[in-house]
Design an enzyme around this catalytic site. Structure first.
Site, PDB file in Angstrom:
ATOM      1  N   GLU A 115      -4.634   3.605   6.159  1.00 12.95           N
ATOM      2  CA  GLU A 115      -4.507   3.239   4.573  1.00 12.95           C
ATOM      3  C   GLU A 115      -5.019   4.370   4.112  1.00 12.95           C
ATOM      4  O   GLU A 115      -4.707   5.018   2.766  1.00 12.95           O
ATOM      5  CB  GLU A 115      -5.170   2.157   4.225  1.00 12.95           C
ATOM      6  N   SER A 143     -11.210  -0.201   3.837  1.00 14.23           N
ATOM      7  CA  SER A 143     -10.418  -0.731   4.690  1.00 14.23           C
ATOM      8  C   SER A 143      -9.511   0.756   5.296  1.00 14.23           C
ATOM      9  O   SER A 143      -9.093   1.411   4.468  1.00 14.23           O
ATOM     10  CB  SER A 143      -9.235  -1.687   4.239  1.00 14.23           C
ATOM     11  N   ARG A 156       0.779  -1.435  -0.030  1.00 15.56           N
ATOM     12  CA  ARG A 156       0.021  -0.111   0.059  1.00 15.56           C
ATOM     13  C   ARG A 156       0.891   0.933   0.039  1.00 15.56           C
ATOM     14  O   ARG A 156       0.762   2.318   0.802  1.00 15.56           O
ATOM     15  CB  ARG A 156      -0.857   0.031   1.127  1.00 15.56           C
TER      16      ARG A 156
END
Length: 338
Positions: A333, A237, A162
């Protein structure tokens, strides 16, 4: 590409459904719009694609540009593979569906991930055993300060979990205009090792899944686990899953034998952050008008008229509880603006 009236609402452009505002708002539909964007010198400048991975915490003093660049073109084709250049404003899932319609493999596990193509290399998006780094060939981006166009190959993108160079040293310095992907035409590499996919296929007695089967499995699994942002504001998320060393993992599993985990090829372990948050008792819990989703603790939601500050306060409380309980630091994130 004229700017909108001063104090523009960003409500239609973020999946958290936060009624944040900006000094001015512009839309990018063409290269001409991008050229005009480069003449703007207000600081800071923010660029939104799908708005599915941002948390707007307060009014943005400056310009927000909405990326709507479109186009999918085959730039190379041989017997085994095809290289496709995709404009950064294309909706990611629509690109995945386009690839499947043409029988091109490599992105089926990334079905239904929200956002635009331009965000894919920035986040190095991933799901169900596949990351976009596995198919990415090249990123075309314009330097906002100079207007010069740069081509970044996969190595130059410095893709990690990520993460990428565009989230680190080049953050806010470039605008990605298109991305090239190398997709297979035959002998597709099928990734079906995640238990949820295996279960979905088994229930349907599918022993030799196609790329279309994998896509359908992922779509159904994601729909069953994640709330629709059009119904309940969220950004998917909110936190990254943890990747820890073998030593840290052994200490964790000694204290919590029921801990969920995945062993990584490099000897480290991935700990689902949703499990940590759930263990701390946050699943389904609310803090004011923000809360954790009832079915997936990793997803923070706007229960109605929440502010970005309320969501941020919830996220910080969760981080504190996870650290207090496990001694582990979890990171967002989602991009937090400004």
């Amino acid at each position: 590409m004229p700017p909108s009236d001063t104090i523009a609402s960003l409500l239609p452009f973020n999946s958290f459904q936060l009624d944040s505002t900006a000094d001015r708002l512009i839309m990018l539909h063409s290269q001409r719009d991008v050229d005009e964007l480069l003449t703007i010198r207000e600081e800071p400048l923010y660029i939104i694609g799908g708005g599915s991975n941002i948390l707007l915490t307060e009014h943005i003093s400056g310009t927000v540009a909405i990326n709507r660049l479109k186009g999918i073109n085959i730039v190379e084709e041989v017997d085994a593979y095809v290289v496709v250049e995709v404009a950064s404003g294309e909706v990611w899932h629509e690109f995945v569906l386009w690839a499947l319609e043409h029988g091109y493999g490599g992105v089926e596990n990334l079905s239904l991930i929200p956002g635009t193509v331009g965000a894919a290399p920035i986040q190095n998006i991933g799901a169900y055993g596949v990351e976009v780094s596995s198919v990415l060939e090249e990123v075309k981006a314009v330097e906002l300060e100079s207007g010069e166009v740069f081509l970044f190959d996969k190595g130059a993108c410095e893709l990690g979990y990520r993460n990428s160079v565009f989230k680190q040293e080049l953050k806010g310095k470039f605008f990605i205009t298109s991305v090239r992907f190398k997709l297979t035409k035959k002998n597709h590499s099928i990734e079906a090792s995640y238990w949820a996919i295996e279960q979905w296929l088994s229930e349907r007695a599918i022993t030799k899944p196609s790329i279309q089967d994998i896509s359908q499995a992922v779509i159904q699994i994601r729909k069953s686990k994640l709330p629709d942002p059009k119904v309940l504001g969220n950004a998917g998320s909110f936190f990254k899953n943890l990747e820890v060393s073998a030593d840290v993992f052994r200490q964790l599993i000694a204290r919590y034998p029921d801990a969920k985990y995945f062993e990584l090829p490099d000897g480290r372990y991935k700990i689902p952050t949703g499990w940590l948050i759930d263990r701390c008792g946050w699943k389904g819990k609310r803090l004011g008008r923000a809360g954790c989703h009832k079915d997936q603790a990793l997803v923070l939601v706007n229960h109605g008229h929440a502010t970005g500050q309320e969501v941020l306060a919830l996220a910080r409380r969760i981080q504190e509880d996870v650290f207090r309980t496990f001694g582990l630091k979890i990171e967002p994130e989602v991009n937090i603006w400004p």
